[in-house]
Design a protein around this motif. Sequence first.
Motif, PDB file in Angstrom:
ATOM      1  N   GLY A 404       3.926 139.176  41.482  1.00 53.74           N
ATOM      2  CA  GLY A 404       2.829 137.958  41.924  1.00 53.74           C
ATOM      3  C   GLY A 404       2.855 136.852  42.694  1.00 53.74           C
ATOM      4  O   GLY A 404       2.447 136.522  43.654  1.00 53.74           O
ATOM      5  N   THR A 405       4.040 137.273  43.037  1.00 52.27           N
ATOM      6  CA  THR A 405       4.901 135.276  44.170  1.00 52.27           C
ATOM      7  C   THR A 405       4.401 135.721  45.925  1.00 52.27           C
ATOM      8  O   THR A 405       3.640 135.565  46.413  1.00 52.27           O
ATOM      9  CB  THR A 405       6.644 135.839  44.595  1.00 52.27           C
ATOM     10  N   LEU A 406       3.791 136.885  45.974  1.00 52.01           N
ATOM     11  CA  LEU A 406       3.566 137.907  47.223  1.00 52.01           C
ATOM     12  C   LEU A 406       2.449 138.836  46.646  1.00 52.01           C
ATOM     13  O   LEU A 406       2.590 140.038  45.992  1.00 52.01           O
ATOM     14  CB  LEU A 406       4.390 138.781  47.921  1.00 52.01           C
ATOM     15  N   ARG A 407       0.931 137.877  47.232  1.00 57.20           N
ATOM     16  CA  ARG A 407      -0.670 139.391  46.789  1.00 57.20           C
ATOM     17  C   ARG A 407      -0.389 140.507  48.012  1.00 57.20           C
ATOM     18  O   ARG A 407      -0.847 139.134  49.464  1.00 57.20           O
ATOM     19  CB  ARG A 407      -0.792 137.853  46.355  1.00 57.20           C
ATOM     20  N   LEU A 408      -0.813 140.913  48.211  1.00 60.86           N
ATOM     21  CA  LEU A 408      -1.466 141.697  49.114  1.00 60.86           C
ATOM     22  C   LEU A 408      -2.952 142.436  48.952  1.00 60.86           C
ATOM     23  O   LEU A 408      -2.937 143.381  48.021  1.00 60.86           O
ATOM     24  CB  LEU A 408      -0.422 142.883  50.049  1.00 60.86           C
ATOM     25  N   GLY A 409      -4.191 142.077  49.325  1.00 58.56           N
ATOM     26  CA  GLY A 409      -5.732 142.929  48.914  1.00 58.56           C
ATOM     27  C   GLY A 409      -5.969 141.843  49.474  1.00 58.56           C
ATOM     28  O   GLY A 409      -6.362 141.953  50.296  1.00 58.56           O
TER      29      GLY A 409
END
Length: 500
Positions: A404-409
């Motif tokens: 969840g450090t990087l969230r792409l959505g």
Amino acid sequence: MHTDTERCLRAVQAKDARFDGWFFTAVLTTGIYCRPSCPVVPPKPQNMTFYPSAAACQQAGFRACKRCRPDTSPGSPEWNQRADLVARAMRLIGDGVVDREGVPGLAARLGYSTRQIERQLLAELGAGPLALARAQRAQTARLLVETTAVPMAEIAFAAGFASIRTFNDTVREVYALSPSELRTRALTAKSNQKTNGQKTNGTATPGALTLRLPFRAPLNPDNLFGHLAATAVPGVEEWLDGAYRRTLRLPYGHGIAALTPAPDHIGCRLTLTDLRDLPVAISRCRRMLDLDADPVAIDDLLRTDPLLTPLVDKAPGRRVPRTVDEAEFAVRAVLGQQVSTAAARTHAARLVIAHGEPVDDPEGGLTHLFPSPEALAGLDPESLALPRSRRTTFTTLVRQLADGTLRLGAESDWDEARVRLAALPGFGPWTVEAIAMRALGDPDAFLATDLGMRRAAQELGLPSTPAALTARAAAWRPWRAYAVQYLWATDDHPINFMPV
């Protein structure tokens, strides 16, 4: 747009389908609401009022027109061309977040209070998140009632209603018909089609639904389906009998989508393990095919550049091929760095076989879901047939996606996501912009370092160096991602040896 009364009146009087989804017409004398292109005789101007959303019409007590079915209009292009709070909230509502997590879950994803979100949605759309989600539930219920033989009780919960009573009351309120009456009308229409020798939408495969996805004309399917087919990962995607087919990882289960281009719609056949995933599957298919775009506005702006005018006039209505899974595309973008399309597909296919979840596909040759970041985070880097530096890029990406450090959505802030991606090892301008364009859906993403782009620019007489081409492309904003599609088309989009 709904506040510009004169413009709305002209659109309704001209029955202009380009404005379907931009606003809705409520008729004070009949208590119904319509899309601008409704085929009935337009009401008198003094009897019309305009709303920004179907949910606002329903909240004001209007029922959906039975002729034009305004709930099936294309979505407003606003939500895919903006990255502000309202647009991000609308993308999440379309992805079913309110039904699964409630308004507090929506607020948590966006990093705002529930009060702020309520206030901004009410100000712009005339309805809050609960009303917007309710309108979506009503549309899902209608689809299931009319296209399946599923019992009404099951439809109620599959569409997201908390009780059968709420389901019945909502359907009656929105459509002025009970669920049973909706089904009877649909069965009568199908019977008439059979009598007239027309083919009906059969669903021989259990759990399969057949429906139409509307879009704003024109739509050029060549680059859209051609790109998806050319880059298809074996087992996850395929081109079969004129349809692009792929597996879908969905909140409650998984599914298979088969999408077929037609002159006035996209045929969509969905096979789902859980009917609760229907609205999410439809939303993701529409987003992948960029069906809510406004091609007239886009093409009109690009035509202002005399060097782009012939490309636009030759094949107007190009869309940006996107994705159904942002994390999946980011992984595939890394696998495609500095290799050919064929090599990227081979790398992805190996991951699919080793780490993807198997699925059954009685109608074709699909075998797996693309591996989740969580599944890929635990793999042995030495098992990757990649250079050591790209292994580091790959493992860092999947680890940050998994934890969840990087969230792409749908909730991603495009500029913030670019900054986070650029900070990862091995992520250069091409990879960042490719993800921004195809995964995040930024219509202004621009791949100035792409080799195919630069070659096409040189042939057209445009600057071919990244800095000069970027400067020239400033006039194409905010539609530079669409200019990329037109430029790629001049060279049949050679997707070989992509830079980092």
